[in-house]
Scaffold this motif. Sequence first.
Motif, mmCIF file in Angstrom:
data_model
loop_
_atom_site.group_PDB
_atom_site.id
_atom_site.type_symbol
_atom_site.label_atom_id
_atom_site.label_comp_id
_atom_site.label_asym_id
_atom_site.label_seq_id
_atom_site.Cartn_x
_atom_site.Cartn_y
_atom_site.Cartn_z
ATOM 1 N N ILE A 110 -0.380 -1.388 41.754
ATOM 2 C CA ILE A 110 -1.181 -1.000 40.719
ATOM 3 C C ILE A 110 -0.936 -0.861 39.348
ATOM 4 O O ILE A 110 -0.456 -0.680 38.835
ATOM 5 N N ARG A 117 0.698 10.062 53.242
ATOM 6 C CA ARG A 117 0.779 9.245 52.721
ATOM 7 C C ARG A 117 2.578 8.810 52.771
ATOM 8 O O ARG A 117 3.489 9.932 52.783
ATOM 9 N N ASP A 149 -7.580 8.832 46.989
ATOM 10 C CA ASP A 149 -6.529 8.755 48.276
ATOM 11 C C ASP A 149 -6.387 9.887 49.050
ATOM 12 O O ASP A 149 -5.823 9.925 49.896
ATOM 13 N N ARG A 192 5.400 6.145 52.146
ATOM 14 C CA ARG A 192 6.329 4.659 51.653
ATOM 15 C C ARG A 192 7.350 4.720 51.907
ATOM 16 O O ARG A 192 8.520 5.393 51.344
ATOM 17 N N ALA A 203 -2.043 -1.367 49.769
ATOM 18 C CA ALA A 203 -1.451 -1.666 48.274
ATOM 19 C C ALA A 203 -0.380 -1.335 48.013
ATOM 20 O O ALA A 203 0.143 -0.484 48.277
ATOM 21 N N TYR A 228 3.009 5.566 45.583
ATOM 22 C CA TYR A 228 2.223 4.101 45.291
ATOM 23 C C TYR A 228 3.044 3.337 44.001
ATOM 24 O O TYR A 228 4.214 4.473 43.119
ATOM 25 N N ARG A 229 3.275 1.968 43.868
ATOM 26 C CA ARG A 229 3.960 1.998 42.533
ATOM 27 C C ARG A 229 3.516 1.419 41.662
ATOM 28 O O ARG A 229 2.158 0.737 42.128
ATOM 29 N N LEU A 259 -0.173 9.090 41.990
ATOM 30 C CA LEU A 259 -0.399 8.400 42.730
ATOM 31 C C LEU A 259 1.151 8.004 42.604
ATOM 32 O O LEU A 259 1.680 7.601 44.018
ATOM 33 N N LEU A 314 -6.568 0.900 49.898
ATOM 34 C CA LEU A 314 -5.110 2.143 49.754
ATOM 35 C C LEU A 314 -3.760 1.700 50.251
ATOM 36 O O LEU A 314 -2.662 1.931 50.112
#
Length: 143
Positions: free
Chosen positions: A21, A141, A134, A143, A18, A46-47, A41, A15
């Motif tokens: 996704i 997280r 996750d 990003r 990543a 996350y993308r 997500l 994860l």
Amino acid sequence: MAFENPSRQEIKAILESAGNIAIVGLSDKTDRTSYMIAHALQLRGYRIIPVNPMITEDILGDKTYARLKDIPEPVDIVNVFRRSEYTPEVAQEAVAIGAKVLWLQLGVFSEEANQIASGNGLKVIMDRCIKVEDAVTSPVRSR
């Protein structure tokens, strides 16, 4: 030998690394589990790339593709919201596009899909929710 999911540490590493996704079977209906998980997500950074041959409009602001092979960029994780009997075909597509991980959502398990994916170098996770994993493995997280 019976299938065994990767350890929590391995899942955490998957994860953390990543990028994209692809979510196969992502619904555009806000009350569906696939939509809620994809949205969560996205909020976690996350993308996501929606994959659903029945939908031509964007989902959650991202272009929807009919098939994995239509995606013009690399895919790290193929997350699957399809019934178990349809997953071997998805596994073959994941191999064909060079994905790194085949992730079958909670309640989805296929030894055939596992053999196809793992036999071609993909990590396989089955019967686990990507959102839960996750949250458990990466409480914060960025990003």
